[in-house]
Design a protein around this motif. Structure first.
Motif, mmCIF file in Angstrom:
data_model
loop_
_atom_site.group_PDB
_atom_site.id
_atom_site.type_symbol
_atom_site.label_atom_id
_atom_site.label_comp_id
_atom_site.label_asym_id
_atom_site.label_seq_id
_atom_site.Cartn_x
_atom_site.Cartn_y
_atom_site.Cartn_z
ATOM 1 N N CYS A 52 0.840 -1.308 0.173
ATOM 2 C CA CYS A 52 0.065 -0.051 -0.057
ATOM 3 C C CYS A 52 0.836 1.386 -0.058
ATOM 4 C CB CYS A 52 -0.936 0.040 1.224
ATOM 5 S SG CYS A 52 -0.290 0.440 2.878
ATOM 6 N N PHE A 53 0.179 2.430 -0.449
ATOM 7 C CA PHE A 53 0.910 3.531 -0.513
ATOM 8 C C PHE A 53 1.662 4.034 0.811
ATOM 9 C CE2 PHE A 53 0.371 6.188 -4.174
ATOM 10 C CZ PHE A 53 -0.528 5.213 -4.849
ATOM 11 N N PHE A 54 1.057 3.760 2.062
ATOM 12 C CA PHE A 54 1.541 3.965 3.276
ATOM 13 C C PHE A 54 2.713 3.364 3.496
ATOM 14 C CE2 PHE A 54 1.714 2.874 7.985
ATOM 15 C CZ PHE A 54 1.645 4.311 8.526
ATOM 16 N N SER A 55 2.672 2.042 3.241
ATOM 17 C CA SER A 55 4.051 1.391 3.583
ATOM 18 C C SER A 55 4.976 1.645 2.633
ATOM 19 C CB SER A 55 3.864 -0.232 3.458
ATOM 20 O OG SER A 55 2.689 -0.603 4.257
ATOM 21 N N LYS A 56 4.705 1.876 1.424
ATOM 22 C CA LYS A 56 5.897 2.052 0.597
ATOM 23 C C LYS A 56 6.298 3.610 0.951
ATOM 24 C CE LYS A 56 4.628 -0.907 -3.093
ATOM 25 N NZ LYS A 56 4.121 -1.185 -4.419
ATOM 26 N N SER A 57 5.725 4.487 1.279
ATOM 27 C CA SER A 57 5.979 5.969 1.405
ATOM 28 C C SER A 57 7.156 5.849 2.865
ATOM 29 C CB SER A 57 4.807 6.741 1.653
ATOM 30 O OG SER A 57 4.061 7.097 0.500
ATOM 31 N N ILE A 58 6.554 5.113 3.791
ATOM 32 C CA ILE A 58 7.385 4.934 5.033
ATOM 33 C C ILE A 58 8.669 4.372 4.889
ATOM 34 C CG2 ILE A 58 7.619 4.201 7.404
ATOM 35 C CD1 ILE A 58 5.627 6.163 7.555
ATOM 36 N N LEU A 59 8.655 3.404 4.145
ATOM 37 C CA LEU A 59 10.011 2.520 3.438
ATOM 38 C C LEU A 59 10.670 3.403 2.765
ATOM 39 C CD1 LEU A 59 8.389 -0.959 2.813
ATOM 40 C CD2 LEU A 59 10.103 -0.231 4.816
ATOM 41 N N ALA A 60 10.318 4.224 1.684
ATOM 42 C CA ALA A 60 11.112 5.212 0.939
ATOM 43 C C ALA A 60 11.687 6.163 1.681
ATOM 44 C CB ALA A 60 10.200 5.721 -0.128
ATOM 45 N N TRP A 78 8.756 7.403 -4.482
ATOM 46 C CA TRP A 78 8.798 5.916 -5.117
ATOM 47 C C TRP A 78 8.218 5.678 -6.274
ATOM 48 C CZ3 TRP A 78 4.419 3.252 -4.892
ATOM 49 C CH2 TRP A 78 3.431 3.491 -4.027
ATOM 50 N N THR A 79 8.263 4.422 -6.733
ATOM 51 C CA THR A 79 7.501 4.008 -7.781
ATOM 52 C C THR A 79 7.140 2.503 -7.757
ATOM 53 O OG1 THR A 79 9.145 3.150 -9.493
ATOM 54 C CG2 THR A 79 8.438 5.515 -9.546
ATOM 55 N N ASN A 80 6.184 1.855 -8.149
ATOM 56 C CA ASN A 80 5.918 0.408 -8.032
ATOM 57 C C ASN A 80 7.049 -0.460 -8.584
ATOM 58 O OD1 ASN A 80 3.370 0.563 -6.502
ATOM 59 N ND2 ASN A 80 2.333 1.012 -8.437
ATOM 60 N N ASP A 81 7.750 0.232 -9.527
ATOM 61 C CA ASP A 81 8.915 -0.540 -9.991
ATOM 62 C C ASP A 81 10.032 -0.572 -9.206
ATOM 63 O OD1 ASP A 81 7.233 -1.431 -12.356
ATOM 64 O OD2 ASP A 81 7.554 0.625 -13.396
ATOM 65 N N ASP A 82 10.285 0.285 -8.185
ATOM 66 C CA ASP A 82 11.438 0.263 -7.321
ATOM 67 C C ASP A 82 11.614 -1.393 -6.823
ATOM 68 O OD1 ASP A 82 11.390 2.754 -7.834
ATOM 69 O OD2 ASP A 82 10.747 3.224 -5.756
ATOM 70 N N ASP A 83 12.742 -1.618 -6.452
ATOM 71 C CA ASP A 83 13.354 -3.082 -6.186
ATOM 72 C C ASP A 83 12.878 -2.705 -4.393
ATOM 73 O OD1 ASP A 83 14.431 -5.319 -4.777
ATOM 74 O OD2 ASP A 83 16.299 -4.838 -5.992
ATOM 75 N N TRP A 84 11.817 -3.423 -3.945
ATOM 76 C CA TRP A 84 11.219 -3.287 -2.658
ATOM 77 C C TRP A 84 11.976 -4.097 -1.852
ATOM 78 C CZ3 TRP A 84 9.334 0.733 -1.212
ATOM 79 C CH2 TRP A 84 8.523 1.639 -2.216
ATOM 80 N N GLU A 85 12.739 -5.008 -2.289
ATOM 81 C CA GLU A 85 13.553 -5.875 -1.250
ATOM 82 C C GLU A 85 14.772 -4.932 -1.030
ATOM 83 O OE1 GLU A 85 14.424 -10.013 -1.970
ATOM 84 O OE2 GLU A 85 12.455 -10.156 -2.863
ATOM 85 N N ALA A 86 15.197 -4.349 -1.967
ATOM 86 C CA ALA A 86 16.667 -3.539 -1.779
ATOM 87 C C ALA A 86 16.041 -2.043 -0.667
ATOM 88 C CB ALA A 86 17.002 -3.166 -2.802
ATOM 89 N N VAL A 87 14.987 -1.488 -1.200
ATOM 90 C CA VAL A 87 14.478 -0.415 -0.219
ATOM 91 C C VAL A 87 14.456 -0.747 1.131
ATOM 92 C CG1 VAL A 87 12.674 1.306 -0.134
ATOM 93 C CG2 VAL A 87 13.263 0.686 -2.309
ATOM 94 N N THR A 88 13.470 -1.906 1.180
ATOM 95 C CA THR A 88 13.354 -2.315 2.885
ATOM 96 C C THR A 88 14.571 -2.757 3.199
ATOM 97 O OG1 THR A 88 11.361 -3.213 2.030
ATOM 98 C CG2 THR A 88 12.121 -4.306 3.948
ATOM 99 N N ALA A 89 15.663 -3.474 2.835
ATOM 100 C CA ALA A 89 16.986 -3.634 3.378
ATOM 101 C C ALA A 89 17.691 -2.179 3.751
ATOM 102 C CB ALA A 89 17.829 -4.522 2.313
ATOM 103 N N VAL A 90 17.487 -1.105 3.085
ATOM 104 C CA VAL A 90 18.020 -0.019 3.399
ATOM 105 C C VAL A 90 17.437 0.734 4.512
ATOM 106 C CG1 VAL A 90 19.031 2.349 2.539
ATOM 107 C CG2 VAL A 90 19.445 0.492 1.133
ATOM 108 N N ALA A 91 16.112 0.472 4.421
ATOM 109 C CA ALA A 91 15.342 1.316 5.645
ATOM 110 C C ALA A 91 15.656 0.501 6.944
ATOM 111 C CB ALA A 91 13.807 1.183 5.161
ATOM 112 N N VAL A 92 15.526 -0.659 6.852
ATOM 113 C CA VAL A 92 15.761 -1.612 8.044
ATOM 114 C C VAL A 92 17.330 -1.222 8.668
ATOM 115 C CG1 VAL A 92 15.879 -3.750 9.087
ATOM 116 C CG2 VAL A 92 14.067 -3.322 7.528
#
Length: 101
Positions: free
Chosen positions: A23-31, A77-91
Motif C-alpha cells: 500500500c501507499f502508506f507502507s511504501k512511503s514510510i519505507l522510501a 517511489w514507484t511500484n517498479d522500485d526494488d522493494w526488497e532493496a528499499v526495505t533492506a536499506v530502510a531497516v
C-alpha cells in the motif's frame, strides 16, 4: 500475506500501525526511511496521515513525514522500485538510528 508494522512512541504510549506491504502508506514510510540518514532518524519524526483519492476512484492512506526541525522527508517511489532493496536499506538505517539514540 506480509504486513508492514510501524511502531511509534508518543507521550509515553506505543502505537502500532499495520498495513499491507504494497500500500501507499507502507511504501512511503519505507522510501522515507531508506532515503533518510540514521542521524536524522535517531531524532523524533513527525507524521501526519491523510486520505487521498486515487485515479481508480478508490481512496488510500497517505503519509507526510517531517524531521525534528520540521523539514519534510523525501518519500518518492514507484511500484517498479526494488522493494526488497528499499526495505533492506530502510531497516539498516533504523537499526543504525537506534544505536545512535
Amino acid at each position: 500475506m506480509v504486513k508492514f508494522h510501524l511502531f511509534m512512541r508518543a507521550d509515553g504510549e506505543t502505537t502500532t500501525f499495520e498495513s499491507g506491504q504494497d500500500c501507499f502508506f507502507s511504501k512511503s514510510i519505507l522510501a522515507a526511511f531508506a532515503s533518510t540518514s540514521p542521524e536524522v532518524l535517531a531524532q523524533p519524526i513527525q507524521m501526519a496521515t491523510y486520505i487521498k483519492a486515487l485515479n481508480t476512484g478508490d481512496n488510500t492512506l497517505m503519509v507526510s513525514l517531517r524531521d525534528s526541525s520540521g523539514n519534510k522527508l523525501a518519500c518518492e517511489w514507484t511500484n517498479d522500485d526494488d522493494w526488497e532493496a528499499v526495505t533492506a536499506v530502510a531497516v539498516a538505517n533504523i537499526k543504525q538510528a537506534l544505536l545512535l539514540s
